[in-house]
Design a protein around this motif. Structure first.
Motif, mmCIF file in Angstrom:
data_model
loop_
_atom_site.group_PDB
_atom_site.id
_atom_site.type_symbol
_atom_site.label_atom_id
_atom_site.label_comp_id
_atom_site.label_asym_id
_atom_site.label_seq_id
_atom_site.Cartn_x
_atom_site.Cartn_y
_atom_site.Cartn_z
ATOM 1 N N VAL A 32 47.359 87.545 56.440
ATOM 2 C CA VAL A 32 46.438 87.056 55.422
ATOM 3 C C VAL A 32 47.234 86.367 54.339
ATOM 4 N N LEU A 33 46.921 85.104 54.108
ATOM 5 C CA LEU A 33 47.633 84.309 53.116
ATOM 6 C C LEU A 33 46.618 83.790 52.123
ATOM 7 N N ALA A 34 46.462 84.462 51.008
ATOM 8 C CA ALA A 34 45.384 84.143 50.081
ATOM 9 C C ALA A 34 45.703 82.940 49.191
ATOM 10 N N ASN A 35 46.975 82.698 48.912
ATOM 11 C CA ASN A 35 47.306 81.741 47.860
ATOM 12 C C ASN A 35 48.038 80.492 48.335
ATOM 13 N N SER A 36 48.524 80.454 49.563
ATOM 14 C CA SER A 36 49.335 79.320 50.007
ATOM 15 C C SER A 36 48.521 78.193 50.627
ATOM 16 N N GLN A 67 40.827 74.070 51.418
ATOM 17 C CA GLN A 67 39.585 74.529 50.823
ATOM 18 C C GLN A 67 39.263 73.658 49.613
ATOM 19 N N VAL A 68 37.962 73.456 49.363
ATOM 20 C CA VAL A 68 37.539 72.661 48.216
ATOM 21 C C VAL A 68 36.689 73.507 47.276
ATOM 22 N N VAL A 69 36.943 73.348 45.990
ATOM 23 C CA VAL A 69 36.166 74.009 44.946
ATOM 24 C C VAL A 69 35.617 72.937 43.999
ATOM 25 N N GLN A 220 31.911 79.867 54.948
ATOM 26 C CA GLN A 220 32.316 81.052 55.691
ATOM 27 C C GLN A 220 32.028 82.377 55.000
ATOM 28 N N GLY A 221 31.283 82.371 53.918
ATOM 29 C CA GLY A 221 30.928 83.642 53.309
ATOM 30 C C GLY A 221 32.133 84.381 52.762
ATOM 31 N N ASP A 222 32.052 85.711 52.756
ATOM 32 C CA ASP A 222 33.108 86.506 52.132
ATOM 33 C C ASP A 222 33.799 87.470 53.079
ATOM 34 N N VAL A 223 33.590 87.307 54.393
ATOM 35 C CA VAL A 223 34.202 88.205 55.377
ATOM 36 C C VAL A 223 35.350 87.490 56.077
ATOM 37 N N ASP A 224 36.515 88.135 56.123
ATOM 38 C CA ASP A 224 37.676 87.561 56.802
ATOM 39 C C ASP A 224 37.408 87.399 58.302
ATOM 40 N N GLY A 225 38.137 86.491 58.915
ATOM 41 C CA GLY A 225 38.034 86.333 60.358
ATOM 42 C C GLY A 225 38.681 85.060 60.870
ATOM 43 N N LEU A 226 38.724 84.018 60.043
ATOM 44 C CA LEU A 226 39.321 82.754 60.475
ATOM 45 C C LEU A 226 40.840 82.813 60.354
ATOM 46 N N GLY A 236 45.868 84.289 58.453
ATOM 47 C CA GLY A 236 44.482 84.505 58.075
ATOM 48 C C GLY A 236 44.094 83.647 56.883
ATOM 49 N N VAL A 237 42.915 83.036 56.958
ATOM 50 C CA VAL A 237 42.412 82.204 55.869
ATOM 51 C C VAL A 237 41.487 83.063 55.008
ATOM 52 N N LYS A 238 41.970 83.441 53.852
ATOM 53 C CA LYS A 238 41.184 84.287 52.957
ATOM 54 C C LYS A 238 40.080 83.457 52.316
ATOM 55 N N PRO A 239 38.804 83.845 52.492
ATOM 56 C CA PRO A 239 37.722 83.062 51.876
ATOM 57 C C PRO A 239 37.811 83.078 50.352
ATOM 58 N N ILE A 240 37.560 81.935 49.755
ATOM 59 C CA ILE A 240 37.452 81.827 48.304
ATOM 60 C C ILE A 240 35.964 81.765 47.974
ATOM 61 N N PRO A 241 35.481 82.600 47.067
ATOM 62 C CA PRO A 241 34.056 82.578 46.742
ATOM 63 C C PRO A 241 33.577 81.185 46.346
ATOM 64 N N ARG A 242 32.474 80.758 46.949
ATOM 65 C CA ARG A 242 31.801 79.491 46.658
ATOM 66 C C ARG A 242 32.645 78.265 47.000
ATOM 67 N N ALA A 243 33.634 78.442 47.857
ATOM 68 C CA ALA A 243 34.440 77.305 48.315
ATOM 69 C C ALA A 243 34.009 76.912 49.726
ATOM 70 N N PHE A 244 34.345 75.698 50.121
ATOM 71 C CA PHE A 244 34.177 75.247 51.495
ATOM 72 C C PHE A 244 35.556 75.052 52.112
ATOM 73 N N LEU A 245 35.652 75.347 53.400
ATOM 74 C CA LEU A 245 36.873 75.050 54.129
ATOM 75 C C LEU A 245 36.657 73.752 54.907
ATOM 76 N N VAL A 246 37.605 72.834 54.802
ATOM 77 C CA VAL A 246 37.534 71.541 55.500
ATOM 78 C C VAL A 246 38.694 71.473 56.472
#
Length: 334
Positions: A32-36, A67-69, A220-226, A236-246
């Motif tokens: 899980v890599l939340a910040n990179s 990810q885009v915010v 992708q909501g708030d549950v890990d899996g991608l 692991g791509v940690k979901p960011i609240p209210r963000a989209f992954l592109v």
């Protein structure tokens, strides 16, 4: 109907038909890599455009995704969309099947369920989105708010997709609308549902693949899996609240002549929570001819891929179950 994982999996053990070979199993370790992972702020002033274009270019070359915010889509609409697609997948199997016909499809695992050796731990709802006035009549009528909410969502995410594609085009030295016209004429929405799994170490929600799109925009909501495959490991791509992954799809990798990399990714499951996602695939029409853009080819960067019709590529992608080796042979065979 009897194949829908969400309608029989509660409390069940993992069937043998969902157990992957040892070399393809996710095992116990999840990185899980939340910040990179690159995060792009799309709320910028005109004078900052070059900086944002460079950030997206770097992300798509190194990661194949970002990810885009501050993307302009309201939190309420994102929440309503996630709520109604979860509500759909919570319905009884016969009700879900009754809501899908013709261009709207629901299936379990993959389109190759009848012939595949191992099944994926997922159910999927898929339907085209454009032109909206033609296809909305085939979308589910239940839950009652599905059509209205998803239509509003599609309208907003389409605008977001055009904005992102313009920025990518400029980063490639193409005209701003190069990727936003014919190449995005037939978008598709894919709603995936991954129920809690009795043994996540033995199966997958989706195996390693690159999307067959120009780009994919994921809610992708708030549950890990991608997970994304980079530098020889799964991250692991940690979901960011209210963000989209592109993420970059095969078609954009080809159009850029390999300058941008399609994101190799997979989906793992977990035993505690269901994961529901909405993928907006930006596709061309069937007869569009795809190939490297002339502006990205020169003596130092010779053409890597042959031109082909999108329908032929898509048929090969489905028939080969997204196998990268088979697809690369298709792309390079004149």
């Amino acid at each position: 109907m009897e194949n829908f994982v969400s309608n029989w999996s509660n409390g069940a053990s993992l069937p043998e038909s969902y157990v992957f070979p040892p070399e393809k199993r996710p095992g116990q370790q999840i990185f899980v890599l939340a910040n990179s992972l690159p995060v792009i702020d799309l709320e910028f002033e005109a004078q900052e455009a070059t900086k944002i274009i460079n950030q997206i270019s770097k992300a798509t070359q190194e990661w194949g995704l970002f990810q885009v915010v501050k993307h302009g889509i309201s939190e309420d609409l994102m929440d309503e969309t996630m709520s109604v697609i979860k509500e759909f997948h919570a319905m009884a199997a016969e009700d879900k099947a009754r809501e899908c016909n013709r261009s709207c499809k629901i299936y379990s695992s993959s389109a190759n369920y009848a012939t595949e050796k191992v099944h994926f731990w997922r159910d999927a709802l898929q339907h085209p989105c454009h032109p909206l006035q033609h296809y909305i009549q085939f979308w589910p009528q239940q839950p009652p708010s599905y059509r209205d909410v998803v239509a509003s969502y599609i309208g907003q995410v389409t605008k977001l997709g055009h904005k992102i594609l313009r920025l990518i085009s400029e980063g490639l030295g193409l005209c701003p609308d190069y990727l936003s016209g014919e190449l995005g004429e037939e978008p598709m929405l894919l709603v995936n549902h991954y129920p809690p799994c009795p043994n996540p170490s033995l199966t997958l929600g989706l195996s390693k693949h690159i999307d067959p799109s120009v780009i994919t925009i994921l809610l992708q909501g708030d549950v890990d899996g991608l997970q994304v495959f980079k530098d020889g490991e799964w991250i692991g791509v940690k979901p960011i609240p209210r963000a989209f992954l592109v993420n970059v799809g095969y078609l954009l990798q080809i159009i850029s002549n390999g300058r941008l990399k399609g994101a190799q990714h997979r989906v793992v499951t977990n035993s505690n929570a269901a994961r529901t996602t909405a993928s907006f695939f930006i596709y061309p029409c069937d007869n569009s001819v795809i190939g490297p853009a002339k502006a990205v080819i020169d003596e130092r960067n010779p053409r890597l891929y042959r031109p082909f019709r999108f329908k032929d590529f898509r048929d090969k992608y489905v028939a080969s179950a997204a196998d990268d080796k088979a697809i690369q042979e298709f792309l390079q065979h004149e």
